[in-house]
Motif scaffolding. Structure first.
Motif, PDB file in Angstrom:
ATOM      1  N   VAL A   1       0.872  -1.185   0.000  1.00  0.00           N
ATOM      2  CA  VAL A   1       0.000   0.000   0.000  1.00  0.00           C
ATOM      3  C   VAL A   1       0.905   1.230   0.000  1.00  0.00           C
ATOM      4  N   ASN A   2       1.804   1.260  -0.956  1.00  0.00           N
ATOM      5  CA  ASN A   2       2.801   2.332  -0.985  1.00  0.00           C
ATOM      6  C   ASN A   2       2.167   3.702  -1.169  1.00  0.00           C
ATOM      7  N   ASP A   3       1.030   3.763  -1.861  1.00  0.00           N
ATOM      8  CA  ASP A   3       0.386   5.060  -2.046  1.00  0.00           C
ATOM      9  C   ASP A   3      -0.108   5.627  -0.711  1.00  0.00           C
ATOM     10  N   LEU A   4      -0.676   4.760   0.136  1.00  0.00           N
ATOM     11  CA  LEU A   4      -1.130   5.233   1.443  1.00  0.00           C
ATOM     12  C   LEU A   4       0.046   5.621   2.335  1.00  0.00           C
ATOM     13  N   PHE A   5       1.141   4.839   2.271  1.00  0.00           N
ATOM     14  CA  PHE A   5       2.318   5.207   3.047  1.00  0.00           C
ATOM     15  C   PHE A   5       2.902   6.528   2.573  1.00  0.00           C
ATOM     16  N   ALA A   6       2.860   6.783   1.261  1.00  0.00           N
ATOM     17  CA  ALA A   6       3.420   8.024   0.728  1.00  0.00           C
ATOM     18  C   ALA A   6       2.604   9.233   1.176  1.00  0.00           C
ATOM     19  N   MET A   7       1.257   9.096   1.182  1.00  0.00           N
ATOM     20  CA  MET A   7       0.393  10.210   1.572  1.00  0.00           C
ATOM     21  C   MET A   7       0.357  10.429   3.081  1.00  0.00           C
ATOM     22  N   ARG A   8       0.911   9.501   3.824  1.00  0.00           N
ATOM     23  CA  ARG A   8       0.869   9.600   5.276  1.00  0.00           C
ATOM     24  C   ARG A   8       1.582  10.856   5.781  1.00  0.00           C
ATOM     25  N   GLY A   9       2.708  11.187   5.158  1.00  0.00           N
ATOM     26  CA  GLY A   9       3.445  12.377   5.563  1.00  0.00           C
ATOM     27  C   GLY A   9       2.646  13.640   5.337  1.00  0.00           C
ATOM     28  N   ALA A  10       1.936  13.722   4.202  1.00  0.00           N
ATOM     29  CA  ALA A  10       1.134  14.909   3.911  1.00  0.00           C
ATOM     30  C   ALA A  10      -0.003  15.064   4.925  1.00  0.00           C
ATOM     31  N   ILE A  11      -0.642  13.939   5.297  1.00  0.00           N
ATOM     32  CA  ILE A  11      -1.729  13.999   6.274  1.00  0.00           C
ATOM     33  C   ILE A  11      -1.208  14.495   7.619  1.00  0.00           C
ATOM     34  N   VAL A  12      -0.082  13.934   8.068  1.00  0.00           N
ATOM     35  CA  VAL A  12       0.493  14.327   9.353  1.00  0.00           C
ATOM     36  C   VAL A  12       0.906  15.793   9.330  1.00  0.00           C
ATOM     37  N   ALA A  13       1.485  16.241   8.207  1.00  0.00           N
ATOM     38  CA  ALA A  13       1.894  17.643   8.093  1.00  0.00           C
ATOM     39  C   ALA A  13       0.681  18.574   8.146  1.00  0.00           C
ATOM     40  N   ALA A  14      -0.434  18.153   7.528  1.00  0.00           N
ATOM     41  CA  ALA A  14      -1.636  18.986   7.532  1.00  0.00           C
ATOM     42  C   ALA A  14      -2.234  19.119   8.933  1.00  0.00           C
ATOM     43  N   LEU A  15      -1.977  18.136   9.795  1.00  0.00           N
ATOM     44  CA  LEU A  15      -2.509  18.190  11.157  1.00  0.00           C
ATOM     45  C   LEU A  15      -1.635  19.018  12.091  1.00  0.00           C
ATOM     46  N   GLY A  16      -0.418  19.331  11.666  1.00  0.00           N
ATOM     47  CA  GLY A  16       0.509  20.078  12.514  1.00  0.00           C
ATOM     48  C   GLY A  16      -0.012  21.425  12.976  1.00  0.00           C
ATOM     49  N   PRO A  17      -0.617  22.251  12.092  1.00  0.00           N
ATOM     50  CA  PRO A  17      -1.114  23.553  12.546  1.00  0.00           C
ATOM     51  C   PRO A  17      -2.149  23.464  13.677  1.00  0.00           C
ATOM     52  N   LEU A  18      -2.909  22.371  13.717  1.00  0.00           N
ATOM     53  CA  LEU A  18      -3.879  22.217  14.816  1.00  0.00           C
ATOM     54  C   LEU A  18      -3.164  22.134  16.159  1.00  0.00           C
ATOM     55  N   PHE A  19      -2.045  21.386  16.210  1.00  0.00           N
ATOM     56  CA  PHE A  19      -1.256  21.326  17.443  1.00  0.00           C
ATOM     57  C   PHE A  19      -0.698  22.702  17.790  1.00  0.00           C
ATOM     58  N   ALA A  20      -0.226  23.421  16.757  1.00  0.00           N
ATOM     59  CA  ALA A  20       0.382  24.730  17.000  1.00  0.00           C
ATOM     60  C   ALA A  20      -0.635  25.717  17.570  1.00  0.00           C
ATOM     61  N   ILE A  21      -1.830  25.762  16.965  1.00  0.00           N
ATOM     62  CA  ILE A  21      -2.858  26.696  17.435  1.00  0.00           C
ATOM     63  C   ILE A  21      -3.298  26.347  18.858  1.00  0.00           C
ATOM     64  N   ALA A  22      -3.471  25.043  19.120  1.00  0.00           N
ATOM     65  CA  ALA A  22      -3.905  24.625  20.445  1.00  0.00           C
ATOM     66  C   ALA A  22      -2.857  24.947  21.505  1.00  0.00           C
ATOM     67  N   SER A  23      -1.570  24.743  21.195  1.00  0.00           N
ATOM     68  CA  SER A  23      -0.517  25.031  22.165  1.00  0.00           C
ATOM     69  C   SER A  23      -0.431  26.519  22.461  1.00  0.00           C
ATOM     70  N   ARG A  24      -0.672  27.330  21.440  1.00  0.00           N
ATOM     71  CA  ARG A  24      -0.622  28.778  21.647  1.00  0.00           C
ATOM     72  C   ARG A  24      -1.847  29.266  22.428  1.00  0.00           C
TER      73      ARG A  24
END
Length: 696
Positions: free
Chosen positions: A188-211
């Motif tokens: 399932v290499n396509d899902l593994f490849a998109m995994r980084g993009a999904i995790v990166a897209a969730l990063g701003p939520l952590f940033a806003i919540a921490s601030r």
């Protein structure tokens, strides 16, 4: 192309989460809950770097993924632990421990996986196992996210919402990835490849919540814990079934079908054995309460159920006493109960029952010490440990009624206290699965008993008000006949005066005068009692010979019905003669009305120690136990056509006012025995042998 997408998406994720870790360190505020969050950001960045450079299936990538999941779990557990200082929930901790253990197992499988690359069969089995473990971790983590957000304090959800959304998104994608990998059994290499993009897209939520806010409060509830346990149980079932199927497929042949049939058969058989068993369900409730919760009871649910049961209204609703017993029994899972009510002398008499099948022992003076102790101490009685009596702070033992002392009939006794006075005692049978009472039972039963007593007190107040209104109507009804009674008295007085002038027959004249004067006196007494303006004080209690009063009543009643009197002339009672005569007249007249013509009514009296008993016995129609308990002594309740139903009520009121009590024994079609108990007036205690023969 997929390799390039995976490289740049994971590199972006590494850069973003590395920056979040550095930023969180620079704004460190000493909160210990921030430590696992900083570690989680750092491990997330490290994992993204390994996946970008070495690929998703490398050993270091797998170890970093496990460390990432563990770090975020540690962050969530830190919040739960801070909230559990006052409300610890062992079941939630168990789920955290289980997911952490699966992460550890994933690390082991990832470590040994490269060593079996040359063995295709073993490698495929281990790879499938790794997928199942990844699916398990994602599913369990999602359950914990649901539990954490669902139980956050309302004023703190605004700060925890964004990181929970981010974690839910990350593990939801992992759940999808590992599910597809397991079902397709291919790359399932396509899902593994998109995994980084999904995790990166969730990063701003952590940033806003921490601030926004890094301080979160938690309040865990029993309901959400059960939801979490049910969800994790479903996931565990699916994962076990997947693992069993995979193992059977490795064996091959017909064993796959045989194993599936055997597993379904075993589960069906277990369900048929355990689910219908009340004892098995009770055992499961006890185990869950003992091992998963600090508190046995869900107080909110128990109180709502208690209120619904007691407050049920309508024509089809059970009597209030029965509802109170059922409400208290439901709290502890007791199959039945009995309500004992107290009187002014602290005697315990059955008042209501719900599924109670044990014999009820006779109440007596011995109950008073037991009831007074319960009233003074608000003591919830554990009948399994009071065979010798209830110990007091002074070291003495308060005796328990004999029929309750062995603990076979009752498990717990719940006092009903209203304004620090004992209204009654509810006896509860042993639950299906016997267990000892503990402090939580005592506290909850004591509180529920106070609430139940308030319902009883309110019902009694309403009943007293209704009786007062009925008596007011009774007075208004008879006010119209008072004028006629006065005229009758005047006429009889005139007859008495005129009769004095007729001296032709001395015997007739004397008898007429005596009869008329007696009638006048009785009617004047009736007027005095019916008059609203009569406020004369009652006569003081004194030693009163009993035989003359009973003889006078017997002589009058014998003119219309046979009455037999048995007793000794020397017996006296402490009473007010007028009230005693009036009460006895009511009871004897009721016995005559219930008897067949020429069937004698017997009046027996004797002294027993410091007490005198007067029995009025008839062989009439008798009364049912329900009528005696609920209607006999209620005003305006009568079995006679056209009867007012005042006699028995007034008789008991009069006897109680002079310090006595009335007991009733009756069988339908056999007859009734009314027994009046009065204090002895110091007369001869020798019983008449004729009375003893009559009692026998």
């Amino acid at each position: 192309m997929l390799g390039l997408i995976g490289l740049w998406s994971h590199a972006l994720a590494a850069l973003l989460y590395g920056a979040l870790a550095v930023w969180q360190l620079r704004h460190w505020n000493g909160d210990q809950r921030n430590r696992p969050l900083v570690a989680a950001f750092a491990v997330m960045a490290l994992w993204a770097i390994f996946v970008a450079l070495l690929g998703p299936h490398h050993l270091l990538s797998g170890l970093a993924e496990s460390a990432r999941n563990f770090s975020f779990l540690a962050f969530m557990y830190g919040i739960v632990r801070s909230a559990a200082e006052t409300n610890r929930q062992r079941s939630v901790k168990l789920v955290y421990t289980t997911v952490a253990a699966v992460i550890g197992l994933q690390i082991v499988v990832g470590g040994v996986l490269p060593r079996f690359e040359q063995n295709e069969l073993a490698y495929d089995a281990l790879l499938t196992t790794a997928h199942i473990l990844g699916l398990t971790i994602a599913a369990g983590s999602l359950v914990l996210v649901h539990n954490l957000y669902g139980q956050a304090a309302p004023d703190s959800r605004w700060g925890i919402r964004l990181p929970m959304i981010a974690l839910a998104g990350m593990w939801a994608y992992d759940l999808h990835l590992y599910t597809v990998a397991y079902l397709t059994e291919g790359p399932v290499n396509d899902l593994f490849a998109m995994r980084g993009a999904i995790v990166a897209a969730l990063g701003p939520l952590f940033a806003i919540a921490s601030r926004r806010n890094a301080h979160w409060k938690m309040q865990l509830s029993r309901a959400a814990t059960f939801q979490s346990l049910s969800i994790i149980a479903i996931f565990a079932y699916l994962i076990v079934m997947m693992g069993a199927t995979q193992a059977l497929e490795l064996i091959g042949g017909e064993w796959v079908r045989i194993g599936q049939i055997a597993l379904v058969f075993a589960m069906t058989l277990a369900a048929l054995i355990f689910l219908p068993s009340g004892k098995a369900r009770a055992w499961l409730r006890v185990v869950l309460a003992k091992h998963f919760f600090e508190h046995r009871y869900d107080y909110r649910e128990e109180w709502l159920r208690f209120t619904r049961t007691v407050g049920t209204a309508g024509e089809d609703a059970a009597p209030l006493g029965d509802r109170i017993v059922k409400a208290l029994a439901d709290i502890a899972g007791s199959p039945g109960g009995l309500l004992l009510l107290t009187d002014a002398q602290y005697r315990l008499t059955p008042g209501a029952r719900w599924n109670w099948h044990h014999e009820v022992g006779p109440g007596g003076a011995a109950d008073s010490d037991f009831a007074r102790f319960i009233e003074a101490t608000s003591h919830v009685v554990d009948f399994e440990h009071v065979q010798d009596g209830i110990p007091t702070p002074s070291g003495d033992l308060v005796p328990v009624p004999e029929w309750l002392a062995d603990g076979s009939a009752a498990w717990a006794g719940v006092p009903l206290l209203h304004s620090d006075q004992l209204v009654g005692l509810v006896l509860l049978e042993h639950p299906v699965l016997r267990r000892p009472l503990d402090w939580e039972d005592f506290d909850l039963f004591r509180t529920a008993g106070i609430q139940a007593a308030s319902y009883l007190a309110e019902a009694r107040s309403q009943e007293a008000l209704a009786n007062a209104q009925r008596f007011d109507e009774f007075n208004r009804r008879f006010a119209f006949i008072m004028h006629d009674i006065k005229n009758l008295v005047s006429q009889l007085s005139l007859v008495a005066r005129n009769a004095e002038r007729h001296a032709d027959n001395p015997e007739f004249r004397a008898d007429m005068i005596a009869t008329l004067q007696s009638s006048v006196k009785k009617m004047n007494d009736l007027l005095a009692r019916l008059s609203r303006g009569n406020k004369a004080d009652a006569e003081p209690l004194r030693a009163t010979p009993l035989q003359p009063i009973l003889a006078a009543i017997s002589e009058v009643k014998q003119r219309v019905h046979p009455v037999q009197l048995f007793g000794k002339a020397g017996i006296a009672v402490v009473a007010e003669p007028a009230r005693l005569e009036q009460a006895l007249t009511h009871i004897v007249q009721n016995a005559i009305d219930a008897s067949r013509p020429m069937e004698p009514v017997r009046i027996c009296f004797e002294q027993q120690g410091k007490e005198v008993t007067i029995d009025v016995i008839d062989s009439g129609a008798g009364m049912s136990a329900d009528f005696i308990r609920t209607r006999l002594f209620q005003p305006f309740a009568s079995t006679k056509d056209g009867g007012f139903g005042i006699g028995a009520f007034e008789a008991r009121t009069l006897v109680t006012a002079i310090g006595g009590r009335i007991d009733v024994e009756s069988r339908e079609g056999v007859g009734s025995r009314f027994t009046i108990h009065l204090p002895a007036g110091g007369a001869d205690v020798t019983s008449n042998s004729k009375i003893e023969r009559m009692r026998a």
